[in-house]
Write a protein that holds these residues in place. Structure first.
Motif, PDB file in Angstrom:
ATOM      1  N   GLN A  79      33.218  35.882  37.476  1.00 32.67           N
ATOM      2  CA  GLN A  79      32.108  36.741  37.089  1.00 32.67           C
ATOM      3  C   GLN A  79      32.654  38.121  36.718  1.00 32.67           C
ATOM      4  OE1 GLN A  79      29.068  36.692  40.148  1.00 32.67           O
ATOM      5  NE2 GLN A  79      28.840  34.470  40.056  1.00 32.67           N
ATOM      6  N   PRO A  80      31.832  38.987  36.120  1.00 31.41           N
ATOM      7  CA  PRO A  80      32.365  40.291  35.667  1.00 31.41           C
ATOM      8  C   PRO A  80      33.110  41.066  36.740  1.00 31.41           C
ATOM      9  CG  PRO A  80      30.188  39.926  34.746  1.00 31.41           C
ATOM     10  CD  PRO A  80      30.432  38.788  35.688  1.00 31.41           C
ATOM     11  N   ALA A  81      32.539  41.183  37.931  1.00 29.39           N
ATOM     12  CA  ALA A  81      33.208  41.947  38.989  1.00 29.39           C
ATOM     13  C   ALA A  81      34.512  41.286  39.412  1.00 29.39           C
ATOM     14  CB  ALA A  81      32.276  42.093  40.192  1.00 29.39           C
ATOM     15  N   ASP A  82      34.553  39.957  39.381  1.00 27.48           N
ATOM     16  CA  ASP A  82      35.781  39.253  39.742  1.00 27.48           C
ATOM     17  C   ASP A  82      36.908  39.563  38.758  1.00 27.48           C
ATOM     18  OD1 ASP A  82      34.283  37.974  41.752  1.00 27.48           O
ATOM     19  OD2 ASP A  82      33.714  36.359  40.374  1.00 27.48           O
ATOM     20  N   LEU A  83      36.578  39.542  37.465  1.00 32.23           N
ATOM     21  CA  LEU A  83      37.593  39.832  36.450  1.00 32.23           C
ATOM     22  C   LEU A  83      38.093  41.267  36.580  1.00 32.23           C
ATOM     23  CD1 LEU A  83      36.124  38.106  33.247  1.00 32.23           C
ATOM     24  CD2 LEU A  83      37.860  37.235  34.827  1.00 32.23           C
ATOM     25  N   GLU A  84      37.181  42.195  36.763  1.00 34.71           N
ATOM     26  CA  GLU A  84      37.573  43.598  36.900  1.00 34.71           C
ATOM     27  C   GLU A  84      38.464  43.792  38.125  1.00 34.71           C
ATOM     28  OE1 GLU A  84      37.079  47.826  38.287  1.00 34.71           O
ATOM     29  OE2 GLU A  84      36.341  46.012  39.267  1.00 34.71           O
ATOM     30  N   ARG A  85      38.126  43.116  39.213  1.00 39.27           N
ATOM     31  CA  ARG A  85      38.907  43.220  40.447  1.00 39.27           C
ATOM     32  C   ARG A  85      40.310  42.636  40.237  1.00 39.27           C
ATOM     33  NH1 ARG A  85      35.861  40.227  43.262  1.00 39.27           N
ATOM     34  NH2 ARG A  85      34.322  41.827  43.708  1.00 39.27           N
ATOM     35  N   ALA A  86      40.387  41.505  39.558  1.00 42.79           N
ATOM     36  CA  ALA A  86      41.683  40.878  39.307  1.00 42.79           C
ATOM     37  C   ALA A  86      42.583  41.777  38.474  1.00 42.79           C
ATOM     38  CB  ALA A  86      41.484  39.535  38.608  1.00 42.79           C
ATOM     39  N   ALA A  87      42.007  42.428  37.476  1.00 40.79           N
ATOM     40  CA  ALA A  87      42.790  43.330  36.632  1.00 40.79           C
ATOM     41  C   ALA A  87      43.239  44.561  37.411  1.00 40.79           C
ATOM     42  CB  ALA A  87      41.976  43.747  35.412  1.00 40.79           C
ATOM     43  N   ARG A  88      42.351  45.108  38.223  1.00 41.07           N
ATOM     44  CA  ARG A  88      42.680  46.340  38.935  1.00 41.07           C
ATOM     45  C   ARG A  88      43.737  46.108  40.010  1.00 41.07           C
ATOM     46  NH1 ARG A  88      40.579  50.967  38.420  1.00 41.07           N
ATOM     47  NH2 ARG A  88      38.679  50.254  37.388  1.00 41.07           N
ATOM     48  N   ARG A  89      43.809  44.920  40.561  1.00 36.99           N
ATOM     49  CA  ARG A  89      44.806  44.649  41.598  1.00 36.99           C
ATOM     50  C   ARG A  89      46.232  44.672  41.051  1.00 36.99           C
ATOM     51  NH1 ARG A  89      43.283  42.227  46.466  1.00 36.99           N
ATOM     52  NH2 ARG A  89      45.087  40.836  46.553  1.00 36.99           N
ATOM     53  N   GLU A  90      46.381  44.410  39.757  1.00 29.64           N
ATOM     54  CA  GLU A  90      47.729  44.270  39.200  1.00 29.64           C
ATOM     55  C   GLU A  90      48.068  45.275  38.104  1.00 29.64           C
ATOM     56  OE1 GLU A  90      49.694  42.305  40.651  1.00 29.64           O
ATOM     57  OE2 GLU A  90      48.262  41.157  41.850  1.00 29.64           O
ATOM     58  N   HIS A  91      47.060  45.914  37.522  1.00 26.74           N
ATOM     59  CA  HIS A  91      47.311  46.707  36.321  1.00 26.74           C
ATOM     60  C   HIS A  91      46.681  48.094  36.401  1.00 26.74           C
ATOM     61  CE1 HIS A  91      49.066  43.249  34.333  1.00 26.74           C
ATOM     62  NE2 HIS A  91      48.021  42.527  34.688  1.00 26.74           N
ATOM     63  N   LYS A  92      47.050  48.909  35.428  1.00 25.34           N
ATOM     64  CA  LYS A  92      46.550  50.279  35.380  1.00 25.34           C
ATOM     65  C   LYS A  92      45.216  50.349  34.648  1.00 25.34           C
ATOM     66  CE  LYS A  92      51.164  52.344  35.685  1.00 25.34           C
ATOM     67  NZ  LYS A  92      52.150  53.231  35.034  1.00 25.34           N
ATOM     68  N   ASP A  93      44.678  51.575  34.593  1.00 27.65           N
ATOM     69  CA  ASP A  93      43.331  51.787  34.059  1.00 27.65           C
ATOM     70  C   ASP A  93      43.154  51.284  32.634  1.00 27.65           C
ATOM     71  OD1 ASP A  93      42.183  52.912  36.318  1.00 27.65           O
ATOM     72  OD2 ASP A  93      42.909  54.908  35.833  1.00 27.65           O
ATOM     73  N   ALA A  94      44.174  51.438  31.789  1.00 24.29           N
ATOM     74  CA  ALA A  94      44.018  51.078  30.380  1.00 24.29           C
ATOM     75  C   ALA A  94      43.661  49.600  30.231  1.00 24.29           C
ATOM     76  CB  ALA A  94      45.297  51.390  29.610  1.00 24.29           C
ATOM     77  N   ILE A  95      44.296  48.747  31.013  1.00 21.25           N
ATOM     78  CA  ILE A  95      44.035  47.311  30.909  1.00 21.25           C
ATOM     79  C   ILE A  95      42.682  46.974  31.516  1.00 21.25           C
ATOM     80  CG2 ILE A  95      44.838  45.050  31.718  1.00 21.25           C
ATOM     81  CD1 ILE A  95      47.714  46.727  31.480  1.00 21.25           C
ATOM     82  N   VAL A  96      42.327  47.634  32.620  1.00 26.28           N
ATOM     83  CA  VAL A  96      41.009  47.433  33.228  1.00 26.28           C
ATOM     84  C   VAL A  96      39.909  47.818  32.242  1.00 26.28           C
ATOM     85  CG1 VAL A  96      39.485  48.103  35.127  1.00 26.28           C
ATOM     86  CG2 VAL A  96      41.928  47.803  35.551  1.00 26.28           C
ATOM     87  N   LEU A  97      40.108  48.923  31.546  1.00 23.50           N
ATOM     88  CA  LEU A  97      39.115  49.381  30.562  1.00 23.50           C
ATOM     89  C   LEU A  97      39.001  48.420  29.389  1.00 23.50           C
ATOM     90  CD1 LEU A  97      39.891  53.189  30.515  1.00 23.50           C
ATOM     91  CD2 LEU A  97      37.696  52.156  31.096  1.00 23.50           C
ATOM     92  N   ALA A  98      40.139  47.918  28.913  1.00 24.99           N
ATOM     93  CA  ALA A  98      40.105  46.962  27.795  1.00 24.99           C
ATOM     94  C   ALA A  98      39.343  45.703  28.197  1.00 24.99           C
ATOM     95  CB  ALA A  98      41.525  46.614  27.369  1.00 24.99           C
ATOM     96  N   LEU A  99      39.570  45.243  29.414  1.00 23.88           N
ATOM     97  CA  LEU A  99      38.869  44.056  29.896  1.00 23.88           C
ATOM     98  C   LEU A  99      37.380  44.344  30.067  1.00 23.88           C
ATOM     99  CD1 LEU A  99      38.857  41.181  30.902  1.00 23.88           C
ATOM    100  CD2 LEU A  99      39.588  41.996  33.145  1.00 23.88           C
ATOM    101  N   ALA A 100      37.050  45.514  30.595  1.00 18.70           N
ATOM    102  CA  ALA A 100      35.635  45.873  30.780  1.00 18.70           C
ATOM    103  C   ALA A 100      34.910  45.910  29.439  1.00 18.70           C
ATOM    104  CB  ALA A 100      35.525  47.217  31.490  1.00 18.70           C
ATOM    105  N   ASP A 101      35.555  46.472  28.429  1.00 10.67           N
ATOM    106  CA  ASP A 101      34.944  46.494  27.088  1.00 10.67           C
ATOM    107  C   ASP A 101      34.743  45.081  26.557  1.00 10.67           C
ATOM    108  OD1 ASP A 101      34.858  49.249  27.111  1.00 10.67           O
ATOM    109  OD2 ASP A 101      36.688  49.507  25.928  1.00 10.67           O
TER     110      ASP A 101
END
Length: 439
Positions: A79-101
């Protein structure tokens, strides 16, 4: 002239497709290297792109590929929060933002009513560019900004592709059915929970313990009265029982994941929910009836804030030792253990009180000969038992294979005992709990 234009357009599209495919192949084969290295390789590849039309075509292809990966992730349980959490655990803000968009763009393709409301709540909580501290990507150089954004999108894409299958909760986007008009008691739930959230925010925000206790006590009284009312209605009218139990995911973030999970488990136990920890993914699944799950979320969030604040205050008083990882982990474990005892004691007391009210406030509200033990009257007891069985069965449906875990061993006994003491001071109100169970 038309043929030349079409040839030129086809050439740009073909060149963009080839470039994207090369970058994807390199990123997929090199996954496991630091994300910064992948981003660097991608940026180097993109430095050769000078044609604005080609840059636009690459951007479009990357966005489409990310959308497809996200669509596939929904069907694998994310789900959206799961994907955002997975990205944030391993990567920096730029990748989290790209995924959120990418998540926002993918979900925008569905009619809003065909996506579960909770998904939209998660989307509303996703980060946006202005909220990121520091320098915005390539703000002084549009070409550099494009390169960095493309590299981040590529990394997010490969991250999503590699996520494993997890348990699917609820309907997938596009498959959610229109809910019936909210019943009166559902509207009451929403209004009450909104009041409780405000009170808890005030309790957590004030530096004065007496004020925090007053706010939390007010919230506790609202939820306790609500729980008793629902217990009475359900014992007399089974039609008003919550729908079958279901599940929600709650983030269990680093550091000190094990003590935090222990805290969540204790709250679930006291509120007749079950918890399943998916440690590598950074979340736990809470299974129970809707009002119970919402109570668990509110209480976990509030008590985690209180535990962290208490740990920090203790650190200011205790010096160097209190800043060690062992002390902090043990402190949180002690806090969670004692909170669990308080919550369960309060649960039994509230259920006994509710049973007495159902029986008209007389001694008939408890099982004959068991008044001193506070055993609920059979009517309420049967309601609770039926709900417990339903939650257990739903847990087995979602997780056919489970492994029990134990809390981490205490490594700092002093920290554990100080955590217990902090739990005794935690703001739970006069009956020891903020409880949203609809028994």
């Amino acid at each position: 002239m038309e043929g030349v234009g079409e040839t030129g357009t086809a050439s740009v599209a073909d060149e963009a497709a080839g470039l994207v495919q090369r970058m994807l192949s390199r990123a997929r084969s090199g996954w496991g290297r630091p994300a910064a290295r992948t981003a660097m390789d991608t940026a180097r590849e993109l430095e050769t792109v000078h044609d604005p039309a080609l840059r636009g075509a690459v951007t479009m292809l990357l966005a489409e590929a990310l959308a497809r990966a996200i669509t596939s992730a929904w069907s694998r349980g994310w789900q959206p929060a799961d994907l955002e959490r997975a990205a944030r655990r391993e990567h920096k803000d730029a990748i989290v933002l790209a995924l959120a968009d990418g998540i926002r763009a993918e979900l925008a393709t569905y009619a809003r009513a065909t996506v579960e409301p909770r998904w939209w709540e998660q989307v509303d909580e996703l980060p946006t560019q202005p909220s990121v501290p520091g320098r915005r990507l390539g703000q002084d150089n549009p070409v550099r900004a494009w390169q960095e954004t493309s590299a981040a999108t590529l990394t997010a894409l490969v991250l999503v592709e590699r996520l494993p299958r997890i348990t699917v909760l609820g309907a997938l986007p596009g498959e959610h059915q229109h809910a019936r008009p909210a019943r009166e008691d559902s509207e009451v739930d929403d209004r009450l929970l909104s009041k409780v959230r405000r009170l808890l925010a005030q309790a957590e925000g004030t530096p004065y313990e007496a004020e925090a206790e007053a706010f939390t006590e007010a919230a506790q009284k609202l939820m306790a009265r609500h729980r008793i009312d629902r217990a009475m209605l359900e014992s007399r009218d089974p039609e008003r029982t919550d729908r079958r139990p279901d599940a929600v995911r709650i983030g269990v973030d680093r550091p000190y994941e094990s003590p935090k999970m222990h805290l969540l488990h204790q709250i679930c136990t006291a509120n007749r929910c079950r918890s399943v920890w998916s440690q590598p993914a950074g979340f736990a699944t809470v299974i129970g009836f809707e009002s119970d799950r919402r109570a668990v979320e509110l209480l976990y969030t509030s008590l985690l804030v209180q535990a962290t604040s208490a740990m920090q205050r203790e650190g200011e008083l205790s010096g160097e030792r209190s800043r060690s990882r062992g002390f902090r982990s043990s402190f949180l474990l002690g806090f969670a253990t004692r909170i669990g005892q308080r919550l369960q004691e309060a649960s039994r007391a509230e259920e006994a009180h509710a049973a007495q009210e159902i029986a008209g406030g007389s001694s008939r509200g408890t099982v004959e000969g068991e008044e001193s033990r506070g055993i609920p009257a059979p009517g309420l007891e049967l309601v609770l038992q039926r709900r417990d069985v339903a939650v257990k069965e739903r847990t087995r449906e979602l997780f056919p294979v489970l492994k029990s875990t134990r809390a981490r061993q205490v490594s700092d006994y002093g920290g554990f005992m100080q955590g217990r003491a902090a739990a005794d001071r935690a703001d739970l109100g006069t009956s020891g709990r903020i409880d949203g169970r609809a028994s």
